[in-house]
Enzyme design. Structure first.
Site, PDB file in Angstrom:
ATOM      1  N   LYS A 228     116.074  90.956  29.433  1.00  0.00           N
ATOM      2  CA  LYS A 228     115.871  89.538  29.725  1.00  0.00           C
ATOM      3  C   LYS A 228     114.425  89.113  29.456  1.00  0.00           C
ATOM      4  CE  LYS A 228     114.532  88.550  34.490  1.00  0.00           C
ATOM      5  NZ  LYS A 228     113.458  87.599  34.216  1.00  0.00           N
TER       6      LYS A 228
ATOM      7  N   LYS B 221     111.733  97.205  38.200  1.00  0.00           N
ATOM      8  CA  LYS B 221     110.297  97.001  38.405  1.00  0.00           C
ATOM      9  C   LYS B 221     109.595  98.232  38.970  1.00  0.00           C
ATOM     10  CE  LYS B 221     110.177  91.992  38.464  1.00  0.00           C
ATOM     11  NZ  LYS B 221     109.646  90.758  39.010  1.00  0.00           N
TER      12      LYS B 221
ATOM     13  N   LYS C 213     108.395  86.485  32.445  1.00  0.00           N
ATOM     14  CA  LYS C 213     107.007  86.025  32.315  1.00  0.00           C
ATOM     15  C   LYS C 213     105.999  87.135  32.574  1.00  0.00           C
ATOM     16  CE  LYS C 213     107.546  83.265  36.284  1.00  0.00           C
ATOM     17  NZ  LYS C 213     107.963  84.187  37.378  1.00  0.00           N
TER      18      LYS C 213
HETATM   19  P1  ATP Z   1     108.917  88.123  36.731  1.00  0.00           P
HETATM   20  O1  ATP Z   1     108.916  88.876  35.432  1.00  0.00           O
HETATM   21  O2  ATP Z   1     107.587  88.053  37.382  1.00  0.00           O
HETATM   22  O3  ATP Z   1     110.014  88.568  37.667  1.00  0.00           O
HETATM   23  P2  ATP Z   1     110.619  85.982  35.807  1.00  0.00           P
HETATM   24  O4  ATP Z   1     110.420  85.457  34.440  1.00  0.00           O
HETATM   25  O5  ATP Z   1     111.775  86.910  36.044  1.00  0.00           O
HETATM   26  O6  ATP Z   1     109.240  86.601  36.305  1.00  0.00           O
HETATM   27  P3  ATP Z   1     111.071  84.638  38.349  1.00  0.00           P
HETATM   28  O7  ATP Z   1     109.947  83.900  39.008  1.00  0.00           O
HETATM   29  O8  ATP Z   1     111.399  86.000  38.865  1.00  0.00           O
HETATM   30  O9  ATP Z   1     110.751  84.704  36.774  1.00  0.00           O
HETATM   31  O10 ATP Z   1     112.380  83.740  38.385  1.00  0.00           O
HETATM   32  C1  ATP Z   1     112.305  82.319  38.423  1.00  0.00           C
HETATM   33  C2  ATP Z   1     113.649  81.720  38.061  1.00  0.00           C
HETATM   34  O11 ATP Z   1     113.897  81.878  36.650  1.00  0.00           O
HETATM   35  C3  ATP Z   1     114.848  82.377  38.746  1.00  0.00           C
HETATM   36  O12 ATP Z   1     115.790  81.381  39.048  1.00  0.00           O
HETATM   37  C4  ATP Z   1     115.388  83.320  37.707  1.00  0.00           C
HETATM   38  O13 ATP Z   1     116.753  83.613  37.903  1.00  0.00           O
HETATM   39  C5  ATP Z   1     115.155  82.512  36.440  1.00  0.00           C
HETATM   40  N1  ATP Z   1     115.002  83.367  35.255  1.00  0.00           N
HETATM   41  C6  ATP Z   1     114.119  84.377  35.106  1.00  0.00           C
HETATM   42  N2  ATP Z   1     114.235  84.926  33.892  1.00  0.00           N
HETATM   43  C7  ATP Z   1     115.223  84.243  33.244  1.00  0.00           C
HETATM   44  C8  ATP Z   1     115.823  84.343  31.946  1.00  0.00           C
HETATM   45  N3  ATP Z   1     115.408  85.266  31.092  1.00  0.00           N
HETATM   46  N4  ATP Z   1     116.796  83.474  31.611  1.00  0.00           N
HETATM   47  C9  ATP Z   1     117.221  82.532  32.490  1.00  0.00           C
HETATM   48  N5  ATP Z   1     116.713  82.390  33.747  1.00  0.00           N
HETATM   49  C10 ATP Z   1     115.725  83.235  34.120  1.00  0.00           C
HETATM   50 MG    MG Z   2     112.006  87.790  37.979  1.00  0.00          MG
END
Ligand code: ATP
Ligand code: MG
Length: 328
Positions: A193, A111, A196
């Site tokens: 990965k 990040k 969002k």
């Molecule tokens: P950001 O990009 O803002 O970090 P994010 O999509 O990574 O958003 P988080 O809020 O950081 O989402 O994580 C929320 C939950 O979703 C955590 O338990 C994280 O491990 C899980 N998670 C995030 N991305 C994935 C993915 N690609 N596959 C499975 N689990 C995920």
């Molecule tokens: Mg995340």
């Protein structure tokens, strides 16, 4: 009864990755454990957020937690910033950590890359705050996606370091990662990965995407060079990711899907995959729309903050007392 804590950032609209890797697993846990589910808005502001958008995303996330089937009678659903003990213990955990170990975190590296001199300090302080989130509730298990494993290891290290210095205050939490779906990949890059906060909207399916958007995103999803539908993570990461999503949404084992689509091209596979995703999200979206603007949602969040504050303040007092900070 054992305790679970897990948080999700309102840093965008939840993706299918967040659902399949994390949120979906929260539902069956509510019958077995004392669950704290948190909207971690203080983590979201470690990168810049537009105030109006953040406000809406916090509410969306709260409604989504309930729309997937969490029962507010059984779980404590709350917003991190409404429980000040998180920021207070976060500071203490930051003081317990070393800059070197924080700089080694892969999420920090990912990040902060490309930001030059302007890497927000909050990105470095993120894992100690996450440690505080978890440790405040005497947590036994943390159900998360695979990407959070490293932060969980650090949480365990910080808790142990603190306990060694001040006595047995914290319970050392265990991580719970799903066997399949813990790392759903981007639709545009099978080696990255799904996230969002990805600026490329085509990389993820959001839990609130309209059916025609889902169809478009699946059609445009990256595939591999040959035309065969086979699970081979190393050589065919993109199609393996799509097979994982298909399997988790339909309940059909991957092997069965490989047989079903033998000799058929990507076109037919993608049409069916889009339909399965639409069907999975539809009931969640219907409930979401009922909940989003309901006053009920505010009542649930207010009650959740009250319960969380009670539990968290107790732990914070123990910590401050052990450190010599509490006057009484
Ligand atoms: P950001 O990009 O803002 O970090 P994010 O999509 O990574 O958003 P988080 O809020 O950081 O989402 O994580 C929320 C939950 O979703 C955590 O338990 C994280 O491990 C899980 N998670 C995030 N991305 C994935 C993915 N690609 N596959 C499975 N689990 C995920
Ligand atoms: Mg995340």
């Amino acid at each position: 009864m054992k305790t679970i804590f897990s948080g999700i950032q309102p840093s965008g609209i939840l993706t299918l990755g967040n659902y399949l890797g994390a949120m979906k697993h929260f539902v069956p846990l509510q019958d077995e454990f004392n669950c704290f589910y948190c909207i971690v808005d203080q983590h979201a502001i470690t990168v810049p957020q537009e105030p109006a958008v953040l406000k809406e995303n916090i509410r969306r996330l709260a409604a989504l937690y309930l729309a997937v089937g969490l029962d507010p009678q059984k779980v404590t659903l709350f917003i991190q910033s409404e429980v000040p003990a998180h920021a207070k213990l976060g500071w203490i955990m930051l003081c317990t950590s070393y800059v070197g170990e924080l700089e080694r975190m892969t999420q920090f590296k990912d990040k902060s890359s490309g930001r030059g001199e302007s890497v927000p300090g909050g990105l470095l302080a993120y894992p100690p705050l996450m440690a505080a989130d978890i440790l405040l509730y005497d947590t036994d298990f943390v159900p998360v996606g695979e990407d959070q494993k490293q932060h969980l290891e650090l949480t365990r290290d910080l808790a142990t370091r603190f306990n060694n210095r001040y006595g047995e205050i914290f319970k050392i939490p265990d991580i719970r990662v799903a066997e399949v779906g813990a790392r759903i990949m981007s639709l545009q890059d099978g080696t990255k990965k799904m996230s969002k906060s990805d600026p490329n909207q085509g990389g993820f399916i959001s839990m609130l995407d309209e059916p025609d958007t889902i169809v478009k995103k699946v059609k445009r999803a990256q595939t591999d060079s040959d035309n065969s539908i086979r699970f081979d993570k190393e050589n065919k990461p993109a199609i393996s990711n799509l097979l994982t999503i298909y399997s988790l949404c339909s309940g059909k084992p991957i092997q069965e899907l490989e047989t079903m689509y033998e000799g058929k091209g990507y076109g037919a596979f993608k049409t069916d995959l889009a339909e399965v995703v639409v069907e999975t999200l539809k009931p969640i979206q219907d409930r979401f729309h009922q909940l989003f603007s309901s006053p009920e949602l505010d009542k649930i969040l207010t009650a959740g903050a009250e319960k969380a504050n009670q539990a968290a303040n107790k732990m914070l007092y123990k910590v401050e007392k052990a450190m010599g900070m509490a006057r009484l």
